[in-house]
Write a protein that holds these residues in place. Structure first.
Motif, PDB file in Angstrom:
ATOM      1  N   UNK A 140     -24.889  35.669 -84.719  1.00  0.00           N
ATOM      2  CA  UNK A 140     -24.242  34.511 -84.083  1.00  0.00           C
ATOM      3  C   UNK A 140     -25.167  33.288 -84.151  1.00  0.00           C
ATOM      4  N   UNK A 141     -26.475  33.524 -84.002  1.00  0.00           N
ATOM      5  CA  UNK A 141     -27.428  32.411 -84.135  1.00  0.00           C
ATOM      6  C   UNK A 141     -27.383  31.835 -85.553  1.00  0.00           C
ATOM      7  N   UNK A 142     -27.316  32.750 -86.522  1.00  0.00           N
ATOM      8  CA  UNK A 142     -27.248  32.295 -87.921  1.00  0.00           C
ATOM      9  C   UNK A 142     -25.964  31.510 -88.174  1.00  0.00           C
ATOM     10  N   UNK A 143     -24.895  31.941 -87.523  1.00  0.00           N
ATOM     11  CA  UNK A 143     -23.610  31.248 -87.685  1.00  0.00           C
ATOM     12  C   UNK A 143     -23.694  29.835 -87.082  1.00  0.00           C
ATOM     13  N   UNK A 144     -24.373  29.751 -85.936  1.00  0.00           N
ATOM     14  CA  UNK A 144     -24.553  28.457 -85.275  1.00  0.00           C
ATOM     15  C   UNK A 144     -25.374  27.534 -86.193  1.00  0.00           C
ATOM     16  N   UNK A 145     -26.436  28.116 -86.764  1.00  0.00           N
ATOM     17  CA  UNK A 145     -27.287  27.378 -87.691  1.00  0.00           C
ATOM     18  C   UNK A 145     -26.446  26.877 -88.878  1.00  0.00           C
ATOM     19  N   UNK A 146     -25.600  27.781 -89.361  1.00  0.00           N
ATOM     20  CA  UNK A 146     -24.747  27.445 -90.509  1.00  0.00           C
ATOM     21  C   UNK A 146     -23.817  26.273 -90.175  1.00  0.00           C
ATOM     22  N   UNK A 147     -23.263  26.280 -88.976  1.00  0.00           N
ATOM     23  CA  UNK A 147     -22.370  25.180 -88.570  1.00  0.00           C
ATOM     24  C   UNK A 147     -23.118  23.856 -88.518  1.00  0.00           C
ATOM     25  N   UNK A 148     -24.368  23.894 -88.037  1.00  0.00           N
ATOM     26  CA  UNK A 148     -25.167  22.664 -88.011  1.00  0.00           C
ATOM     27  C   UNK A 148     -25.482  22.186 -89.433  1.00  0.00           C
ATOM     28  N   UNK A 149     -25.756  23.147 -90.324  1.00  0.00           N
ATOM     29  CA  UNK A 149     -26.047  22.763 -91.721  1.00  0.00           C
ATOM     30  C   UNK A 149     -24.843  22.044 -92.321  1.00  0.00           C
ATOM     31  N   UNK A 150     -23.653  22.567 -92.019  1.00  0.00           N
ATOM     32  CA  UNK A 150     -22.441  21.935 -92.565  1.00  0.00           C
ATOM     33  C   UNK A 150     -22.276  20.518 -92.017  1.00  0.00           C
ATOM     34  N   UNK A 151     -22.565  20.346 -90.724  1.00  0.00           N
ATOM     35  CA  UNK A 151     -22.476  18.996 -90.142  1.00  0.00           C
ATOM     36  C   UNK A 151     -23.503  18.076 -90.791  1.00  0.00           C
ATOM     37  N   UNK A 152     -24.684  18.629 -91.068  1.00  0.00           N
ATOM     38  CA  UNK A 152     -25.731  17.815 -91.697  1.00  0.00           C
ATOM     39  C   UNK A 152     -25.317  17.408 -93.109  1.00  0.00           C
ATOM     40  N   UNK A 153     -24.748  18.355 -93.849  1.00  0.00           N
ATOM     41  CA  UNK A 153     -24.268  18.036 -95.202  1.00  0.00           C
ATOM     42  C   UNK A 153     -23.246  16.898 -95.127  1.00  0.00           C
ATOM     43  N   UNK A 154     -22.333  17.031 -94.163  1.00  0.00           N
ATOM     44  CA  UNK A 154     -21.279  16.022 -94.004  1.00  0.00           C
ATOM     45  C   UNK A 154     -21.884  14.656 -93.667  1.00  0.00           C
ATOM     46  N   UNK A 155     -22.865  14.634 -92.773  1.00  0.00           N
ATOM     47  CA  UNK A 155     -23.480  13.370 -92.365  1.00  0.00           C
ATOM     48  C   UNK A 155     -24.243  12.731 -93.526  1.00  0.00           C
ATOM     49  N   UNK A 156     -24.915  13.557 -94.321  1.00  0.00           N
ATOM     50  CA  UNK A 156     -25.647  13.010 -95.475  1.00  0.00           C
ATOM     51  C   UNK A 156     -24.677  12.399 -96.481  1.00  0.00           C
ATOM     52  N   UNK A 157     -23.557  13.078 -96.633  1.00  0.00           N
ATOM     53  CA  UNK A 157     -22.517  12.567 -97.535  1.00  0.00           C
ATOM     54  C   UNK A 157     -22.035  11.196 -97.054  1.00  0.00           C
ATOM     55  N   UNK A 158     -21.842  11.103 -95.748  1.00  0.00           N
ATOM     56  CA  UNK A 158     -21.397   9.831 -95.162  1.00  0.00           C
ATOM     57  C   UNK A 158     -22.441   8.746 -95.360  1.00  0.00           C
ATOM     58  N   UNK A 159     -23.706   9.120 -95.158  1.00  0.00           N
ATOM     59  CA  UNK A 159     -24.776   8.128 -95.278  1.00  0.00           C
ATOM     60  C   UNK A 159     -24.858   7.578 -96.704  1.00  0.00           C
ATOM     61  N   UNK A 160     -24.811   8.479 -97.696  1.00  0.00           N
ATOM     62  CA  UNK A 160     -24.915   7.983 -99.068  1.00  0.00           C
ATOM     63  C   UNK A 160     -23.667   7.177 -99.448  1.00  0.00           C
ATOM     64  N   UNK A 161     -22.550   7.530 -98.855  1.00  0.00           N
ATOM     65  CA  UNK A 161     -21.324   6.765 -99.130  1.00  0.00           C
ATOM     66  C   UNK A 161     -21.508   5.320 -98.652  1.00  0.00           C
ATOM     67  N   UNK A 162     -21.975   5.163 -97.401  1.00  0.00           N
ATOM     68  CA  UNK A 162     -22.173   3.811 -96.855  1.00  0.00           C
ATOM     69  C   UNK A 162     -23.297   3.083 -97.590  1.00  0.00           C
TER      70      UNK A 162
END
Lengths: 546, 117
Positions: A409-431
Motif C-alpha cells: 500500500x505504501x508503494x501504491x501511495x508512492x506510485x500515485x505521487x509519482x503519477x502526479x509528479x509526472x503530470x505536473x512536470x508535463x504541465x510545467x514544460x507545456x507552460x
C-alpha cells in the motif's frame, strides 16, 4: 432456378456477414468491460494465459481482434510480453468453436433464439446498459446461422447444374487454386474461421470436395496471418513481435498441414481411415480446423524460449519499449508478493530516474535531449507507471501477510505521487514552452527549470541507489518555497516594466506548478519506504548539511 | 572555467574561487580539481561564487556532492558572494536549504566554523 439460387446465396451471405459483425462487435464490448481485471487475474501463469486466449477467441471469434487487443494492452503496460504470447497463440483455438457449431443442425435452436431475442427487444432489454450487448451478440449469432441455413438451402441445387459440375470437374484437381482462393478470401474477410465456416457449408451440400475444402481451410489460415501482418505494418518493436508471432503461428500451421495433406494423400490407408470414422464431411473439416489451430499453438508453447529469441532478433524493441518495460519485475515474482514488492520498488527507482529528462530539453543548455527525447521518456514513464499500477493492484489482492500488504500500500501511495509528479512536470514544460524568448519571465523560467532539474537529478540518484542515499539532504532541498515564490511574483508586479496580463498568468502558472513539484518530491521522499526508515532514525537530528 | 584554491592563513580552511560558467563543459573542466581539493581538505571549504556567471544543474550537483564528501569528514562547505541570478538558482534547486549560503567572505569564514550536525 438460377435466380432463386443466387438470391438465396446472396441473402444468406448477407445475413451471415451481418451476424459475424454483430456477434464480434457486441462480444468485444462484453469482454472489454471486465477485460482489464480478467487479464490481470488470468495471466498469472502461462496455463491461465492460454485458457484466457481460448476464451477470448471463443468470445470474439476473431484472432485478429484478440491480437490487436493484446497489442493495445501490451503498449499500455497492462500486459507483459511473456503473458501476451500464450493469449494470442491460443485465441486461434477458441475461434474453432464457430466452425464446429456450423456443422450442427441448428435450425430449431435458431428459431427459438430469434423468438427469445424478439421478446428481449419487445421488453426493451436491447436498450439496457447491462443486457444490450448480450442481446446484440445473440442476434448476431442467430443471424449468422440463419445465413448459413439459407446458403445451404441455396447451394444444394447448385451441384446439379451442368455449368457448376463442369467447373467443379476442372478445378477439383487444382489444390493450389483452392489454397489461393482460401488465402485471398480470408485476407479480405480478415478471418479464417469465417471462410472455413462457409467452406464447411459448401462441402456439406457437395459443392466442394473434401480435398478442396481442406486446402481452402489451410489457405484461409495463411491469409488470416497475412492480414494481421498488413494491419501491423505501423507497429514497431515488441508490439510488432506479437503480430509476427501470430503470423508465424498461422504460417507454420498452414505449412505443416499442407505437408500432412500430401503425405496422407499418398497413403492408401486414408480412405480406410475416413470410412472408419463414420463422420460427416463437415464435422471432419471442423475437426481439422481445430487441429490446425491447436497443433501450432502447442508447438509454439513448447518452443516458447527460442521463438521469443527469434522474435527479438526480427523486431528488436525500440528505445521507448526498453525504457518502458520492467527491468527487475518478472512474471514468476508474482508468486511471492514480498519479493515482488521489492522489485516494484526498484522499478519505481527507475521511474524516478526518468523525471529529470522531462525538463532537459527546456534548459538553457540541454545535456543530451531534444523535445522528442523528452516526450519519449514521458511516454515510457507513463507506460511503466501503468505496469506498476497493475502489478501493485494484483499483488495487494494476493498479499500473504499484513506486513506485505502494508508495504504494498505504501508503494501504491508512492506510485500515485509519482503519477502526479509526472503530470505536473508535463504541465510545467507545456507552460514553459509557451513563454516567448523575449518575455520578461523567460530568464526566471529557465532558472526554475535548471533548479528543478538539479533537484530531480539528486532525487533520481537517491532513488536508484537508496542504500547509499542521504534522504535528509532531499528533505532539506524540498523545504517550502512559497515565500521565495511570493517574493518573485511581487518583484515582477512592482517592477516598472509591467507584465502583460498573459505573462502574469504564465508567471502565476509556472510558479504555482513549481511549488507543487517541490512539494510532491518532498512527499515522495517521505513515503519512500527505504527513505522513511532512514528519516525515522534521523528524526531528532537537524535535516541539513549545514 | 577557472578554479583557484588556497588555504587561508593560520586556519585549516580552504578557499576555492570559481570563475566562469559552471555549465557542462565548465563543470567537466574543474570537477577533478574541485573533488581533489574537497577530498584532500583537512578542514572546512568556502567557495567564492562571485565570478560565476552561469550555474547549471550539473554544477549544482558538483557542489552538493563535494559538500557531502566534506560532511562525512566532519567539515562544512559554505558558498558565498553569489550574484542574484546565481543565488536564485541555488534557491530554486533547494541547495541553499541543504548547504550554507551566505553573502560575504567574512560570513562564510564564520559559518564554516559551525560544527557539522
Amino acid at each position: 432456378m438460377l435466380t432463386e439460387i443466387s438470391a438465396s446465396l446472396l441473402g444468406g451471405l448477407g445475413l451471415f456477414f451481418i451476424g459475424v459483425k454483430l456477434l464480434s462487435g457486441h462480444m468485444k464490448q462484453l469482454a472489454g468491460r471486465r477485460f482489464r481485471e480478467m487479464v490481470t487475474l488470468m495471466t498469472r501463469s502461462r496455463l491461465r494465459a492460454s485458457a484466457l486466449g481460448v476464451l477470448s477467441g471463443c468470445l470474439t471469434q476473431s484472432s485478429n481482434a484478440v491480437t490487436f487487443i493484446v497489442v493495445s494492452l501490451l503498449s499500455s503496460g497492462m500486459l507483459t510480453m511473456g503473458r501476451a504470447l500464450p493469449v494470442v497463440g491460443w485465441s486461434n483455438v477458441g475461434t474453432s468453436l464457430l466452425v464446429i457449431l456450423a456443422t450442427l443442425d441448428l435450425r430449431l435452436v435458431i428459431l427459438y433464439l430469434l423468438g427469445a431475442i424478439g421478446l428481449a427487444h419487445y421488453m426493451d432489454w436491447d436498450k439496457s446498459s447491462r443486457l444490450r450487448h448480450l442481446v446484440g451478440a445473440a442476434l448476431g449469432l442467430a443471424l449468422l446461422f440463419l445465413g448459413l441455413v439459407l446458403i445451404k438451402a441455396g447451394a444444394a441445387p447448385l451441384k446439379d447444374l451442368d455449368a457448376v459440375q463442369t467447373v467443379l470437374r476442372v478445378t477439383s484437381s487444382s489444390m493450389i487454386l483452392a489454397f489461393i482462393a482460401g488465402a485471398a478470401l480470408s485476407f479480405v474477410a480478415q478471418s479464417s474461421s469465417t471462410v472455413s465456416v462457409v467452406a464447411v457449408t459448401m462441402v456439406n451440400v457437395g459443392l466442394l470436395t473434401m480435398d478442396q475444402t481442406l486446402m481452402i481451410v489451410y489457405g484461409a489460415n495463411l491469409g488470416s496471418g497475412l492480414s494481421i501482418w498488413l494491419l501491423a505494418a505501423n507497429l514497431r518493436g515488441t508490439l510488432r513481435q506479437v503480430a509476427l508471432y501470430q503470423v508465424l503461428l498461422k504460417s507454420v500451421g498452414a505449412f505443416l498441414f499442407v505437408c500432412l495433406f500430401y503425405f496422407f494423400k499418398a497413403m492408401p490407408s486414408k480412405q480406410l481411415l475416413d470410412a472408419a470414422t463414420g463422420m460427416n464431411l463437415s464435422l471432419q473439416v471442423a475437426l481439422v480446423f481445430l487441429a490446425l489451430q491447436t497443433v501450432p499453438a502447442l508447438i509454439f508453447t513448447l518452443l516458447n524460449a527460442p521463438i521469443l529469441k527469434l522474435l527479438g532478433k526480427l523486431c528488436a524493441p525500440s528505445r521507448e519499449e526498453e525504457l518502458a518495460s520492467p527491468h527487475f519485475l518478472y512474471d514468476q515474482a508474482f508468486e511471492e508478493p514480498g519479493l515482488a514488492a521489492q522489485l516494484v520498488a526498484r522499478e519505481q527507482g527507475r521511474l524516478i530516474s526518468f523525471l529529470p529528462e522531462y525538463l532537459d530539453a527546456w534548459r538553457e543548455e540541454p545535456e543530451k535531449n531534444s523535445i522528442e527525447q523528452a516526450n519519449l521518456y514521458d511516454r515510457a514513464g507513463q507506460t511503466l507507471s501503468v505496469t506498476l499500477d497493475t502489478a501493485l493492484s494484483n499483488l495487494i489482492d494476493h498479499a500473504d501477510s499484513r506486513d506485505t500488504t502494508e508495504e504494498l500500500i505504501k508503494l501504491q501511495m508512492f506510485q500515485n505521487h509519482v503519477k502526479s509528479l509526472q503530470e505536473s512536470l508535463r504541465e510545467l514544460v507545456h507552460h514553459t514552452g509557451e513563454i516567448p524568448s523575449t518575455s520578461q519571465i523567460r530568464p526566471l523560467s529557465l532558472r526554475m527549470i535548471e533548479g528543478l532539474h538539479a533537484l530531480l537529478s539528486v532525487f533520481a540518484d537517491a532513488a536508484i541507489d537508496p542504500e547509499n542515499a542521504e534522504p535528509k539532504i532531499l528533505v532539506s532541498m524540498t523545504a517550502d518555497r512559497s515565500d521565495f515564490m511570493d517574493r518573485t511574483r511581487r518583484k515582477f508586479q512592482e517592477s516598472e516594466a509591467k507584465l502583460k496580463v498573459e505573462e502574469q498568468q504564465r508567471l502565476y502558472a509556472i510558479t504555482t506548478i513549481f511549488e507543487r513539484i517541490v512539494w510532491l518530491v518532498r512527499r515522495l521522499v517521505m513515503v519512500q519506504p527505504a527513505f522513511s526508515q532512514c528519516l525515522a532514525l534521523d528524526a531528532k537530528r537537524p535535516v541539513s548539511l549545514s | 572555467m577557472q578554479l583557484t584554491a588556497h588555504s587561508i592563513d593560520s586556519t585549516s580552511i580552504t578557499l576555492i574561487a570559481l570563475d566562469g560558467r559552471l555549465d557542462i563543459m565548465g563543470t567537466n573542466e574543474i570537477e577533478l580539481k574541485f573533488n581533489s581539493h574537497a577530498a584532500g581538505s583537512t578542514g572546512p571549504v568556502i567557495v567564492d561564487l562571485s565570478k560565476v556567471t552561469f550555474m547549471s544543474s550539473i554544477g549544482l550537483r558538483l557542489l552538493l556532492a563535494n559538500a557531502q564528501t566534506l560532511r562525512r569528514k566532519g567539515h562544512q562547505m559554505v558558498l558565498f558572494a553569489a550574484e542574484p541570478l546565481i543565488a536564485d538558482v541555488l534557491t530554486t534547486s533547494g541547495i541553499s536549504n541543504a548547504l550554507q549560503v551566505v553573502k560575504t567572505k567574512e560570513e562564510a569564514l564564520q559559518a564554516s566554523k559551525i560544527p557539522v550536525a
